[in-house]
Motif scaffolding. Structure first.
Motif, PDB file in Angstrom:
ATOM      1  N   TYR A  54      36.474  45.601  36.460  1.00 27.73           N
ATOM      2  CA  TYR A  54      36.655  46.514  37.602  1.00 27.73           C
ATOM      3  C   TYR A  54      35.565  46.266  38.652  1.00 27.73           C
ATOM      4  O   TYR A  54      35.816  46.326  39.856  1.00 27.73           O
ATOM      5  CB  TYR A  54      36.643  47.958  37.104  1.00 27.73           C
ATOM      6  N   ARG A  57      36.631  43.386  40.667  1.00 29.54           N
ATOM      7  CA  ARG A  57      37.697  43.777  41.607  1.00 29.54           C
ATOM      8  C   ARG A  57      37.090  44.369  42.891  1.00 29.54           C
ATOM      9  O   ARG A  57      37.551  44.100  44.002  1.00 29.54           O
ATOM     10  CB  ARG A  57      38.627  44.793  40.923  1.00 29.54           C
ATOM     11  N   LYS A  58      36.038  45.158  42.702  1.00 28.63           N
ATOM     12  CA  LYS A  58      35.409  45.798  43.863  1.00 28.63           C
ATOM     13  C   LYS A  58      34.774  44.791  44.805  1.00 28.63           C
ATOM     14  O   LYS A  58      34.615  45.052  45.984  1.00 28.63           O
ATOM     15  CB  LYS A  58      34.338  46.784  43.396  1.00 28.63           C
ATOM     16  N   ARG A  59      34.390  43.643  44.237  1.00 22.18           N
ATOM     17  CA  ARG A  59      33.747  42.633  45.071  1.00 22.18           C
ATOM     18  C   ARG A  59      34.746  41.727  45.786  1.00 22.18           C
ATOM     19  O   ARG A  59      34.363  40.867  46.558  1.00 22.18           O
ATOM     20  CB  ARG A  59      32.831  41.761  44.213  1.00 22.18           C
ATOM     21  N   LEU A  60      36.018  41.886  45.469  1.00 22.32           N
ATOM     22  CA  LEU A  60      37.034  41.020  46.074  1.00 22.32           C
ATOM     23  C   LEU A  60      38.065  41.847  46.848  1.00 22.32           C
ATOM     24  O   LEU A  60      39.252  41.879  46.498  1.00 22.32           O
ATOM     25  CB  LEU A  60      37.735  40.199  44.985  1.00 22.32           C
ATOM     26  N   PRO A  61      37.622  42.524  47.908  1.00 18.16           N
ATOM     27  CA  PRO A  61      38.568  43.406  48.603  1.00 18.16           C
ATOM     28  C   PRO A  61      39.666  42.668  49.356  1.00 18.16           C
ATOM     29  O   PRO A  61      40.657  43.274  49.734  1.00 18.16           O
ATOM     30  CB  PRO A  61      37.660  44.172  49.588  1.00 18.16           C
ATOM     31  N   VAL A  62      39.480  41.351  49.572  1.00 19.67           N
ATOM     32  CA  VAL A  62      40.488  40.627  50.355  1.00 19.67           C
ATOM     33  C   VAL A  62      41.690  40.205  49.506  1.00 19.67           C
ATOM     34  O   VAL A  62      42.709  39.806  50.051  1.00 19.67           O
ATOM     35  CB  VAL A  62      39.897  39.374  51.043  1.00 19.67           C
ATOM     36  N   LEU A  63      41.549  40.276  48.193  1.00 19.16           N
ATOM     37  CA  LEU A  63      42.644  39.812  47.338  1.00 19.16           C
ATOM     38  C   LEU A  63      43.570  40.955  46.936  1.00 19.16           C
ATOM     39  O   LEU A  63      43.109  42.068  46.678  1.00 19.16           O
ATOM     40  CB  LEU A  63      42.087  39.147  46.076  1.00 19.16           C
ATOM     41  N   PRO A  64      44.868  40.668  46.881  1.00 18.05           N
ATOM     42  CA  PRO A  64      45.820  41.724  46.512  1.00 18.05           C
ATOM     43  C   PRO A  64      45.830  41.970  45.011  1.00 18.05           C
ATOM     44  O   PRO A  64      46.785  41.638  44.313  1.00 18.05           O
ATOM     45  CB  PRO A  64      47.160  41.175  47.016  1.00 18.05           C
ATOM     46  N   LEU A  65      44.747  42.549  44.519  1.00 17.50           N
ATOM     47  CA  LEU A  65      44.607  42.761  43.069  1.00 17.50           C
ATOM     48  C   LEU A  65      45.019  44.175  42.675  1.00 17.50           C
ATOM     49  O   LEU A  65      44.743  44.615  41.566  1.00 17.50           O
ATOM     50  CB  LEU A  65      43.155  42.511  42.650  1.00 17.50           C
ATOM     51  N   ARG A  67      45.434  48.456  43.973  1.00 17.22           N
ATOM     52  CA  ARG A  67      44.530  49.437  44.560  1.00 17.22           C
ATOM     53  C   ARG A  67      43.409  49.807  43.599  1.00 17.22           C
ATOM     54  O   ARG A  67      43.617  49.909  42.394  1.00 17.22           O
ATOM     55  CB  ARG A  67      45.301  50.683  44.970  1.00 17.22           C
ATOM     56  N   SER A  68      42.246  50.025  44.159  1.00 18.08           N
ATOM     57  CA  SER A  68      41.078  50.367  43.354  1.00 18.08           C
ATOM     58  C   SER A  68      41.319  51.654  42.558  1.00 18.08           C
ATOM     59  O   SER A  68      40.823  51.808  41.445  1.00 18.08           O
ATOM     60  CB  SER A  68      39.871  50.525  44.277  1.00 18.08           C
ATOM     61  N   ALA A  69      42.096  52.558  43.145  1.00 17.24           N
ATOM     62  CA  ALA A  69      42.367  53.835  42.461  1.00 17.24           C
ATOM     63  C   ALA A  69      43.129  53.594  41.156  1.00 17.24           C
ATOM     64  O   ALA A  69      42.878  54.262  40.148  1.00 17.24           O
ATOM     65  CB  ALA A  69      43.163  54.748  43.382  1.00 17.24           C
ATOM     66  N   LEU A  72      40.701  52.197  38.687  1.00 15.31           N
ATOM     67  CA  LEU A  72      39.812  53.229  38.133  1.00 15.31           C
ATOM     68  C   LEU A  72      40.533  54.024  37.042  1.00 15.31           C
ATOM     69  O   LEU A  72      39.944  54.327  35.996  1.00 15.31           O
ATOM     70  CB  LEU A  72      39.317  54.174  39.236  1.00 15.31           C
ATOM     71  N   THR A 121      31.593  62.851  39.524  1.00 21.36           N
ATOM     72  CA  THR A 121      32.471  62.427  40.629  1.00 21.36           C
ATOM     73  C   THR A 121      33.603  63.422  40.865  1.00 21.36           C
ATOM     74  O   THR A 121      34.224  63.403  41.924  1.00 21.36           O
ATOM     75  CB  THR A 121      33.086  61.023  40.384  1.00 21.36           C
TER      76      THR A 121
ATOM     77  N   THR B 442      33.602  60.490  46.907  1.00 22.84           N
ATOM     78  CA  THR B 442      32.270  60.488  46.290  1.00 22.84           C
ATOM     79  C   THR B 442      31.231  59.825  47.201  1.00 22.84           C
ATOM     80  O   THR B 442      30.108  59.604  46.768  1.00 22.84           O
ATOM     81  CB  THR B 442      32.289  59.742  44.938  1.00 22.84           C
ATOM     82  N   THR B 454      36.147  42.256  55.218  1.00 24.35           N
ATOM     83  CA  THR B 454      37.350  41.660  55.799  1.00 24.35           C
ATOM     84  C   THR B 454      37.274  41.554  57.319  1.00 24.35           C
ATOM     85  O   THR B 454      38.204  41.075  57.950  1.00 24.35           O
ATOM     86  CB  THR B 454      38.594  42.488  55.412  1.00 24.35           C
ATOM     87  N   THR B 561      46.529  42.518  51.238  1.00 21.05           N
ATOM     88  CA  THR B 561      46.248  43.797  50.572  1.00 21.05           C
ATOM     89  C   THR B 561      46.729  45.000  51.356  1.00 21.05           C
ATOM     90  O   THR B 561      46.790  46.095  50.835  1.00 21.05           O
ATOM     91  CB  THR B 561      44.727  43.981  50.416  1.00 21.05           C
ATOM     92  N   ALA B 567      42.980  50.317  50.027  1.00 24.23           N
ATOM     93  CA  ALA B 567      43.035  49.646  48.721  1.00 24.23           C
ATOM     94  C   ALA B 567      41.720  49.808  47.967  1.00 24.23           C
ATOM     95  O   ALA B 567      41.699  49.772  46.734  1.00 24.23           O
ATOM     96  CB  ALA B 567      43.347  48.170  48.916  1.00 24.23           C
ATOM     97  N   CYS B 569      39.586  52.442  47.982  1.00 23.21           N
ATOM     98  CA  CYS B 569      39.160  53.794  47.588  1.00 23.21           C
ATOM     99  C   CYS B 569      39.502  54.057  46.119  1.00 23.21           C
ATOM    100  O   CYS B 569      40.674  54.073  45.745  1.00 23.21           O
ATOM    101  CB  CYS B 569      39.832  54.839  48.467  1.00 23.21           C
ATOM    102  N   PRO B 570      38.477  54.281  45.281  1.00 24.67           N
ATOM    103  CA  PRO B 570      38.760  54.447  43.848  1.00 24.67           C
ATOM    104  C   PRO B 570      39.284  55.840  43.496  1.00 24.67           C
ATOM    105  O   PRO B 570      39.816  56.043  42.426  1.00 24.67           O
ATOM    106  CB  PRO B 570      37.396  54.236  43.177  1.00 24.67           C
TER     107      PRO B 570
END
Lengths: 274, 591
Positions: A54, A57-65, A67-69, A72, A121, B442, B454, B561, B567, B569-570
């Motif tokens: 995870y 994933r956070k370090r690669l925001p340009v890739l369509p991996l 949503r971070s949500a 998580l 959180t 958060t 980006t 993306t 994309a 926001c966790p």
């Protein structure tokens, strides 16, 4: 049922089902005189890698991996399930080897830090949202200086225009250090409104000695004291949110290394010590 | 480290590099350009310069698509020779050949990440984020009515079966000397009709910047274009009004004859807006131009042509906002129907006020009673009358009528205060506003970091902004319904993406004049100092001042993306949302 509640139920059910399935598998393997520890160990290691990914994933925001949500959510429920798998792996007994004990401690610390973080959180944002002003963490030192200068300049201007020094002396004795310095570690760890309340009560009490001009300035000081307290509150809670994440991520690396070492040793001595 | 360069100028990148002096001479000999007094133009921006740089001449063959219905456009066309057919087919852009946007591949995305310099705002010789203006793209949809042929100027989309396209549609033919396309250019909106070449045709396309300057300096041309705009927009608007949906073309023409144009509020509403947000809460309502006053007799139906209006009701010592209406919405239908049925004067229960500049169409009561209501069925009449809204602040109907403002009224999830906040701050203009739920956020800044990663190592938004309760509307471009930032741009660098309507800045043609940044009422465009590939700050060789470029959110249109902030926001705390649709906002909050 609301979206989040439904999501919680579905994810929790899947996690519990996974652990139950693995428990049944362990029982089956053990009853067949096999050694389930290798299976659960590899599964646990895979889960740890998935949990640690995870961060990648956070370090690669340009890739369509995805949503971070979603990541998580997966991170949380894989972590919950990993506790069950871990207990099955150690067969509900605390390990007796040094490496294994350290590994178990680091695993427990990572899980506990994660649980604490999850609680924070989910609760801290609501507390921060109740504070009137939204501030960026990086901006807080600058805003502190602005507030300090405003308070100081206002008091100096009042002394100059009124020719009276009561407010000035009060400021010097009670408020100057409050505006000048960041709050201590005690406040950061357990923020409370005690100091603000005490200062406000003090200032209210002192107004009986102020002239009319000084009283007008004192009204503004009340507002500045409150704003400074809000700023400190933001600082303490935002610092907490950032620090726990740092600790949690920092624990991941030794955990992964120890787990790999443990796996390697387990396979190395699979036949037993001769 | 600094490096001196030549400051970019307005016409460094002309509309078409193929415009020759002989073409300009040809245009200057033709109407309406031959009638324009060239002395009215300043030396640095002469009529000749304007035609050379802001126009292009395009030749079309029969069936060629000139503009596509539903595309965002910022240019108008003048027919030099031949004929074109204007078709109101109501077809989707895809069936008319609009290709889905090509997004960056995984490999390109990774390559971009690897190449990201450490310093912010480093400019490499990369291809510009083109604000597409043409129709040179082709869909692969099966029911697509168009195909592509190659020409010397590049691929050209044409309609394969013209009779099939125009069958049963409202269509019209335009000939030499006639102008079209001004509606989308003036309103910064979608093309209301498809235009295709009827015969071999030569057209001159004038981009918005040129059209604006021509109109500014030539009163006769301005009047002609504005009249054209009024006529065309009136026809488009009435045709799209559900109340008039069952009328024939002839009946609709009669309604158009009787319709009155009204404008309220100031065109330059930024100052008034700034006062409103600085003033005491609730005071702004009183300053807004009153269009309809509560308690006054109803006089027909008002249709919002552009801008926004506030629907309010007296409450205590102030006014309570009941709803807001934007382009395409109607006010006073139920009252008009009631008046028609009872043959008595009916008073308005609500007030209507202009939020900024508003264009309205008024269909007078008399016209409605003679031209519209007699042609409606009893069922339709009942339905419209039942759609009496907002009594005492509550929508009485559960109507799904398209004109019903129910979707823009408050409900339990969305508190009254939020509605007031959105209207008072004119945030309802935002179609893709960034809303953050502070109860879930958060403050991890993953959204900010993703945006920076980006976009040249510099985030295109600030994670701050006005808030109402836990909702924060962040300072990110909202891709407004009416993007006023586009009006003054001298080069056309800021414009809408033809397919999506996303407002983008073409970095290559931006000259850093800051007109857009100063025009944005929400302060969502930022000027940044740029660096060359070695990291040196670029400065103007004559003034020694830094070269700046306008930057803003572009919704990560080229990324696979989608918006990186969303994309990243966790905690599901961030959304890009149409604030003109309160149902969407309350749905998001009520997750």
């Amino acid at each position: 049922m609301h979206h989040f509640a439904r999501r919680r139920w579905i994810n929790a059910t899947i996690s519990v089902a996974l652990v139950a399935l693995v428990a049944l598998w362990v029982r089956f393997v053990e009853s067949s005189l096999g050694r389930s520890a290798y299976h659960t160990g590899w599964l646990l290691l895979a889960m740890l890698v998935a949990l640690a990914s995870y961060s990648l994933r956070k370090r690669l925001p340009v890739l369509p991996l995805g949503r971070s949500a979603i990541w998580l959510q997966a991170h949380l429920y894989i972590a919950f399930a990993s506790v069950g798998i871990f207990l099955l792996h150690i067969q509900f007994r605390w390990p007796n080897g040094i490496l294994e004990s350290i590994l178990a401690c680091v695993f427990a610390a990572t899980i506990i830090s994660g649980l604490v973080g999850l609680y924070w959180t989910r609760t801290i944002p609501k507390k921060l949202a109740k504070v009137g002003e939204e501030v960026l963490y990086e901006e807080i030192p600058r805003l502190r200086v602005i507030l300090r200068d405003r308070a100081q300049n206002m008091v100096l201007a009042t002394v100059r225009t009124s020719g009276e020094a009561t407010l000035g002396e009060y400021y010097e004795q009670r408020l100057r250090s409050y505006f000048a310095r960041p709050r201590g570690w005690r406040y950061r760890l357990r923020p409370s409104s005690d100091v603000r309340k005490a200062l406000m009560a003090d200032l209210t009490e002192a107004t009986r000695y102020f002239s009319d001009t000084e009283r007008k300035s004192a009204e503004q000081l009340f507002s500045l004291v409150r704003r400074r307290d809000d700023l400190d509150y933001h600082d303490a809670l935002q610092w907490r949110l950032k620090t726990w994440l740092f600790v949690h991520v920092a624990l991941t690396y030794p955990l992964l290394l120890l787990a790999l070492a443990h796996g390697w040793l387990a396979h190395l001595f699979a036949g037993g010590l001769s | 480290m600094e490096v001196a360069v030549k400051r970019p100028q307005r016409w460094d990148q002309p509309f078409s590099p193929e415009m020759r002096e002989v073409d300009v001479d040809h245009l200057l000999r033709m109407d309406p350009f031959s009638q324009i007094d060239a002395k009215l133009f300043p030396a640095g921006q002469s009529l000749r310069d304007l035609l050379r740089n802001d126009t292009r001449i395009i030749e079309y063959r029969p069936g060629d698509l000139v503009v596509r219905e539903g595309d965002y456009g910022s240019s108008a066309f003048l027919i030099l020779s031949g004929q074109v057919r204007v078709v109101l087919a109501g077809l989707s852009s895809e069936s008319l050949g609009r290709e889905p946007r090509q997004q960056s591949s995984w490999w390109n995305a990774l390559w971009q990440l690897a190449r990201n310099p450490r310093l912010p705002e480093v400019r490499r010789d990369k291809s510009p984020a083109v604000v597409s203006l043409d129709v040179g793209q082709q869909s692969e949809e099966e029911d697509c009515l168009t195909a592509v042929r190659n020409t010397l100027e590049g691929p050209r989309v044409f309609v394969q079966d013209v009779p099939l396209l125009i069958e049963g549609t409202e269509n019209d033919t335009l000939g030499p000397g006639q102008l079209f396309g001004e509606y989308a250019a003036l309103t910064r909106s979608q093309r209301p009709a498809t235009v295709l070449a009827e015969s071999d045709a030569v057209l001159v396309e004038i981009r918005w910047q040129g059209l604006r300057d021509l109109m500014r300096r030539t009163p006769a041309l301005r009047e002609h274009i504005e009249e054209l705009y009024r006529q065309n927009s009136l026809r488009v608007h009435l045709r799209e009004t559900p109340l008039l949906a069952s009328l024939t073309s002839k009946q609709l023409d009669a309604v158009a004859e009787a319709t009155l144009f009204e404008s309220h509020g100031e065109f330059d509403w930024q100052d008034e807006y700034e006062q409103a947000i600085k003033g005491r809460r609730g005071d702004a309502v009183g300053r807004e131009p009153l269009i309809v006053e509560e308690g006054q007799p109803s006089d027909g139906v008002l249709l919002v042509r552009s801008g926004f209006v506030r629907v309010s009701q007296r409450f205590g010592g102030g006014h309570r906002t009941i709803a807001y209406l934007g382009k395409g919405r109607a006010f006073g239908v139920a009252e008009s129907v009631e008046s028609y049925r009872s043959q008595q004067v009916v008073n308005q229960e609500l007030s209507l006020r202009a939020l900024g500049y508003v264009d309205l169409l008024r269909i007078p009561q008399e016209a409605l009673e003679t031209l519209v209501f007699p042609h409606l069925s009893q069922q339709e009449i009942d339905r419209w009358e039942a759609d009496r809204l907002y009594k005492f602040g509550h929508c009485k109907c559960d109507s799904k009528l398209p004109e019903s403002p129910c979707e823009s009224k408050t409900n339990d999830t969305l508190k009254q205060g939020t509605l007031e906040f959105l209207v008072e701050r004119r945030l309802i203009n935002g179609q893709k506003a960034m809303a953050i739920d502070l109860d879930r956020c958060t403050r991890c800044d993953d959204c900010v970091r993703a945006c920076a990663a980006t976009h040249d190592n510099n985030p295109r938004f600030v994670r701050q902004g006005p808030r109402s309760g836990p909702i924060q509307i962040t300072q990110a471009c909202m891709h407004c319904v009416d993007p006023v930032c586009m009006i003054g741009c001298p080069t056309g660098a800021i414009g809408r993406d033809a397919a999506t309507g996303v407002v983008r800045i073409n970095d290559q043609t931006c000259i850093g004049c800051a007109t857009c940044a100063n025009s944005c009422p929400y302060d969502n465009i930022r000027m940044v100092e740029i660096r060359d590939r070695r990291g040196s700050v670029m400065i103007d060789q004559s003034t020694r001042q830094p070269i700046e470029k306008a930057t803003k959110c572009d919704m990560c249109l080229d990324l696979p993306t989608g918006p990186a902030c969303l994309a990243a926001c966790p905690h599901d705390a961030l959304v890009r949302i149409d604030l003109g649709n309160l149902g969407e906002l309350s749905g998001w909050l009520d997750r």
